[in-house]
Design a protein around this motif. Structure first.
Motif, short mmCIF file in Angstrom:
data_model
loop_
_atom_site.label_atom_id
_atom_site.label_comp_id
_atom_site.label_asym_id
_atom_site.label_seq_id
_atom_site.Cartn_x
_atom_site.Cartn_y
_atom_site.Cartn_z
N ALA A 96 -5.04 19.43 -2.64
CA ALA A 96 -4.72 18.43 -3.66
C ALA A 96 -5.32 17.11 -3.26
O ALA A 96 -5.60 16.87 -2.08
N PRO A 97 -5.52 16.19 -4.23
CA PRO A 97 -5.92 14.82 -3.88
C PRO A 97 -4.70 13.97 -3.56
O PRO A 97 -3.60 14.19 -4.07
N GLU A 98 -4.91 12.99 -2.71
CA GLU A 98 -3.88 12.01 -2.40
C GLU A 98 -4.49 10.63 -2.61
O GLU A 98 -5.53 10.31 -2.03
N GLY A 99 -3.87 9.84 -3.47
CA GLY A 99 -4.40 8.53 -3.79
C GLY A 99 -3.87 7.45 -2.88
O GLY A 99 -2.67 7.41 -2.57
N GLY A 100 -4.77 6.59 -2.40
CA GLY A 100 -4.38 5.40 -1.68
C GLY A 100 -4.35 4.24 -2.67
O GLY A 100 -5.37 3.88 -3.24
N TRP A 101 -3.17 3.66 -2.89
CA TRP A 101 -2.97 2.64 -3.90
C TRP A 101 -2.59 1.31 -3.26
O TRP A 101 -1.96 1.28 -2.21
N GLN A 102 -2.98 0.23 -3.93
CA GLN A 102 -2.67 -1.10 -3.42
C GLN A 102 -2.24 -2.02 -4.56
O GLN A 102 -2.78 -1.94 -5.67
N LYS A 103 -1.25 -2.85 -4.27
CA LYS A 103 -0.82 -3.87 -5.23
C LYS A 103 -0.75 -5.20 -4.50
O LYS A 103 -0.09 -5.32 -3.48
N ARG A 104 -1.44 -6.20 -5.06
CA ARG A 104 -1.43 -7.54 -4.46
C ARG A 104 -0.29 -8.34 -5.10
O ARG A 104 -0.16 -8.39 -6.30
N GLN A 157 -8.62 4.40 -2.94
CA GLN A 157 -9.29 5.48 -2.21
C GLN A 157 -8.60 6.80 -2.57
O GLN A 157 -7.43 6.82 -2.96
N VAL A 158 -9.35 7.88 -2.44
CA VAL A 158 -8.76 9.21 -2.60
C VAL A 158 -9.04 10.01 -1.34
O VAL A 158 -10.19 10.06 -0.86
N GLU A 159 -7.99 10.60 -0.80
CA GLU A 159 -8.14 11.54 0.31
C GLU A 159 -7.99 12.97 -0.20
O GLU A 159 -7.34 13.21 -1.22
N GLN A 194 0.85 -1.19 0.00
CA GLN A 194 0.00 0.00 0.00
C GLN A 194 0.88 1.23 0.00
O GLN A 194 1.95 1.25 0.62
N ALA A 195 0.42 2.27 -0.71
CA ALA A 195 1.18 3.52 -0.77
C ALA A 195 0.21 4.69 -0.92
O ALA A 195 -0.84 4.56 -1.56
N TRP A 196 0.59 5.81 -0.34
CA TRP A 196 -0.16 7.05 -0.48
C TRP A 196 0.67 8.02 -1.31
O TRP A 196 1.83 8.27 -1.02
N VAL A 197 0.04 8.56 -2.36
CA VAL A 197 0.76 9.37 -3.34
C VAL A 197 -0.03 10.66 -3.59
O VAL A 197 -1.23 10.62 -3.86
N GLU A 198 0.68 11.79 -3.50
CA GLU A 198 0.05 13.07 -3.81
C GLU A 198 -0.07 13.24 -5.32
O GLU A 198 0.83 12.87 -6.07
N HIS A 199 -1.19 13.80 -5.76
CA HIS A 199 -1.46 13.99 -7.18
C HIS A 199 -1.81 15.45 -7.45
O HIS A 199 -2.38 16.12 -6.59
N PRO A 200 -1.53 15.94 -8.66
CA PRO A 200 -1.88 17.32 -8.99
C PRO A 200 -3.38 17.50 -9.16
O PRO A 200 -4.12 16.52 -9.35
N PHE A 252 -2.25 21.62 7.90
CA PHE A 252 -2.57 20.66 6.85
C PHE A 252 -3.35 19.51 7.46
O PHE A 252 -3.05 19.05 8.56
N THR A 253 -4.35 19.01 6.71
CA THR A 253 -5.10 17.85 7.17
C THR A 253 -5.42 16.96 5.99
O THR A 253 -5.44 17.41 4.83
N TRP A 254 -5.68 15.67 6.27
CA TRP A 254 -5.93 14.66 5.25
C TRP A 254 -7.20 13.90 5.65
O TRP A 254 -7.29 13.36 6.75
N ASN A 255 -8.18 13.85 4.72
CA ASN A 255 -9.45 13.18 5.02
C ASN A 255 -9.94 12.42 3.80
O ASN A 255 -9.85 12.91 2.67
N ALA A 256 -10.50 11.23 4.04
CA ALA A 256 -11.10 10.47 2.96
C ALA A 256 -12.22 11.29 2.32
O ALA A 256 -13.02 11.93 3.01
N GLU A 257 -12.29 11.27 0.99
CA GLU A 257 -13.31 12.05 0.30
C GLU A 257 -14.73 11.59 0.65
O GLU A 257 -15.67 12.36 0.54
N GLU A 258 -14.87 10.33 1.08
CA GLU A 258 -16.21 9.87 1.47
C GLU A 258 -16.57 10.23 2.91
O GLU A 258 -17.71 9.99 3.34
#
Length: 367
Positions: free
Chosen positions: A358-366, A176-178, A135-141, A335-341
């Motif tokens: 900005a959005p931050e994506g929560g990514w997962q690779k199995r 997920q997107v935060e 799992q990784a959290w990545v900032e996106h433009p 600064f704060t980070w919250n799930a969009e839902e």
């Protein structure tokens, strides 16, 4: 030209004689900071070598390994300059199947295959350790154009973003997107107090507000552990794997000591339910003491499920912002980070004056 990866070893925090280890740690922090400046602004959210060292070496549930990538066969001057920084974290007790990689390639060296090389190395280490998912959290433009929605239906990332394209190419899925939000300070003096007073009136006489800076009173550590454990399962996780975290009083103390060892302070606001004598809501801010003009970072905010609907979330967040303004009036933001839902907490933030950054994506690779 090819590359090699060097795993870092911790310098002795009590001595500056280990010059090479300290130098590598500073280069690690520099690359991470250059990578985040595009989202948060130059110098507004910084990793210091002291913070990295504390998170890396202080006792806790998370085990961290740090790496730098270098050019092979570079000149003597270039050989001292890493081209990428990477981190691999695991939490064997909380999340035995997961590993958390993070890779930052320095901007002048991107699109040369370095990210692929370093990410593959971290994935191999995770596999060897028996992990089955990353799992990784990545900032996106926030750029326009075609957007790819999160599977939750809330939030999206740009289909053209190089980081997102890299992750999709290498088998990652967006889970997920935060929303990264920012509150610019100072605020008009009466605005926050008005939020506090309205929330106190709504909560009623059964609740009492508490605020403090630094280590928590031992009598509240068990309650804080329970709230942190609840946060791990109550916070929206989208399509990401989520495991319950195991918290006790000692883990809370470890976390607090790690923050202080990193050169930061933390401010807490909590609500005591008087009839039961237990804490039922909490919000925490962290602030770097080496430069208290930089924005603070919002940590967990949680209200126990049986006590929701009484504006306790607004109460602890607003009260902690009042405390921040009183103790550190020079602080320029949060600064704060919250799930969009998480619509409720986003409404609280917006009422306080937070704006999307900005959005931050929560990514997962199995694996």
């Amino acid at each position: 030209m090819d590359y090699f990866i060097r795993e870092l070893t911790p310098p002795d925090p009590a001595s500056d004689r280990d010059a090479e280890a300290w130098g590598l740690l500073e280069r690690f922090a520099d690359i991470v900071n250059r990578g985040s400046a595009g989202t948060y602004g130059e110098g507004r959210l910084l990793e210091t070598s002291q913070r990295v060292l504390a998170d890396w070496t202080m006792p806790g549930q998370v085990t961290t390994r740090l790496f730098l990538a270098f050019q092979r066969g570079a000149s003597d001057l270039e050989a001292e300059r890493p081209v990428a920084a990477a981190k691999l974290m695991v939490s064997p007790r909380d999340s035995p199947s997961l590993a958390y990689p993070h890779v930052v390639v320095d901007a002048p060296h991107r699109r040369r295959g370095i990210g692929t090389f370093v990410a593959a190395h971290l994935e191999d280490l995770a596999r060897a350790d028996g992990r089955t998912s990353l799992q990784a959290w990545v900032e996106h433009p926030t750029a326009g154009g075609e957007r790819v929605p999160a599977p939750t239906g809330h939030g999206s990332v740009s289909a053209a973003d190089p980081a997102a394209r890299f992750l999709w190419k290498h088998g990652w899925e967006l889970g997920q997107v935060e929303r990264i939000s920012e509150l610019r300070l100072p605020l008009p003096a009466g605005r926050l107090r008005a939020h506090v007073e309205a929330a106190v009136a709504r909560a009623g006489a059964a609740y009492r507000l508490l605020t403090w800076e630094g280590e928590s009173d031992p009598e509240y550590l068990d309650d804080l552990a329970r709230l942190n454990g609840d946060m791990s399962i109550d916070a929206p996780a989208g399509d990401l794997e989520a495991d319950e975290e195991h918290w006790d009083a000692e883990r809370v103390s470890q976390m607090e000591r790690r923050v202080l060892a990193a050169g930061s302070t933390f401010l807490n606001a909590a609500v005591l339910h008087i009839p039961s004598g237990t804490l039922v809501a909490q919000s925490m801010l962290q602030l770097d003491l080496d430069d208290t003009t930089r924005p603070a970072q919002q940590d967990n905010t949680l209200v126990t499920s049986t006590h929701r609907g009484r504006r306790l979330g607004m109460l602890v967040k607003a009260a902690n912002l009042v405390q921040l303004a009183e103790r550190y009036p020079e602080c320029t933001g949060v600064f704060t980070w919250n799930a969009e839902e998480n619509a409720h907490m986003l409404r609280v933030n917006e009422a306080l004056g937070f704006v999307p950054l900005a959005p931050e994506g929560g990514w997962q690779k199995r694996l």
